[in-house]
Design an enzyme around this catalytic site. Structure first.
Site, PDB file in Angstrom:
ATOM      1  CG  ASP A 172      -1.897  -1.023   1.130  1.00 48.04           C
ATOM      2  OD1 ASP A 172      -1.907  -1.975   0.148  1.00 48.04           O
ATOM      3  OD2 ASP A 172      -2.772  -1.209   2.166  1.00 48.04           O
TER       4      ASP A 172
ATOM      5  CG  ASP B   9     -12.371  -3.207   0.084  1.00 53.47           C
ATOM      6  OD1 ASP B   9     -12.000  -4.391  -0.136  1.00 53.47           O
ATOM      7  OD2 ASP B   9     -11.710  -2.294  -0.172  1.00 53.47           O
TER       8      ASP B   9
END
Length: 266
Positions: A29, A151
């Site tokens: 990330d 998500d």
């Protein structure tokens, strides 16, 4: 006579026999050019590890990874993917297949990432708000080129809801209802993160993934959020997942990519 389905002694979840390939996805990330991890998707709770994401990817490739999951956190919140040059460098220097996303809002965005070297493009917020549009992309680019990221965070009534915009928007869409809207689209790859476990090293939510894999057997579900050990990798496969995203545990040395990758062929 009937028999109860088998359950895992550690999780109490119904086991789903794995009958297909399983893939380990080390995750990187990136925010402001640095490799970071957020706690439960909170941009105010960030841990920074290094300013060189390419070096991290090279290390994962040397350790035996075939795939990488690359996320542009800045773009996930604000739109406009910014890691094109990083993506290209990673692909050229490591040979990794890269699944990447963050801020993908248009067909041109998908094409741009594929041109930069992505094997699969991850579509999140738009996949929740405009499934018909993403279904068109699946038809144009093919189901092997698109990963839909759903998500999720459990609501007070036990319903799995879908926050968007880098998890900063509460969202009103529900997980199973959104998946239902993709029926007939050709969707294959679904990445599902339990936001409440992301970055916590508390273990994946195997109840969630067993529910998804049992109710959607045609989908290749990638588990994400909370992985802490090689046992979690093994258990994800046991419960029917097609892959698992590994982030913080690798960055903090809880186990190695090489140890995780060995579970792909067990």
């Amino acid at each position: 006579m009937t028999h109860d389905p088998p359950t895992d002694s550690d999780t109490g979840v119904i086991s789903v026999p794995d009958d297909g390939p399983f893939t380990v996805y080390p995750a990187i990330d990136v925010r402001d050019g640095a490799v970071v991890r957020l706690l439960k998707g909170d941009y105010e709770q960030e841990t920074r590890y290094t300013d060189n994401p390419v070096a991290v990817a090279e290390n994962y490739a040397r350790s035996g990874a075939a795939w990488l999951h690359l996320v542009d956190l800045d773009a996930a919140r604000a739109g406009g993917y910014t890691l094109g040059s990083t993506l290209t460098r990673i692909v050229e220097t490591t040979g990794l297949q890269v699944q990447t996303g963050g801020g993908v809002r248009s067909e041109d965005d998908v094409q741009r990432l594929l041109d930069a070297g992505a094997t699969r493009v991850v579509v999140g917020s738009l996949a929740v708000h405009e499934p018909e549009t993403v279904a068109q992309w699946l038809h144009r680019f093919g189901p092997e080129r698109i990963t839909v990221a759903l998500d999720t965070r459990i609501g007070p009534d036990g319903t799995w809801m879908l926050p968007t915009a880098g998890w900063t928007s509460v969202g009103e869409q529900e997980l199973t209802a959104t998946l239902h809207r993709y029926q007939g689209s050709g969707l294959r790859h679904v990445l599902c993160t339990d936001i409440g476990r992301d970055g916590t090293l508390s273990g994946p939510n195997f109840h969630l993934y067993t529910m998804l894999t049992r109710s959607n057997p045609a989908l290749d579900v990638q588990a994400s959020g909370g992985a802490r050990s090689v046992d979690d990798v093994r258990t994800a496969r046991k419960h029917g997942c097609a892959g698992i995203i590994l982030g913080k545990a690798l960055l903090e040395g809880r186990f190695t990519v090489a140890e995780a990758v060995r579970e792909e062929s067990v």
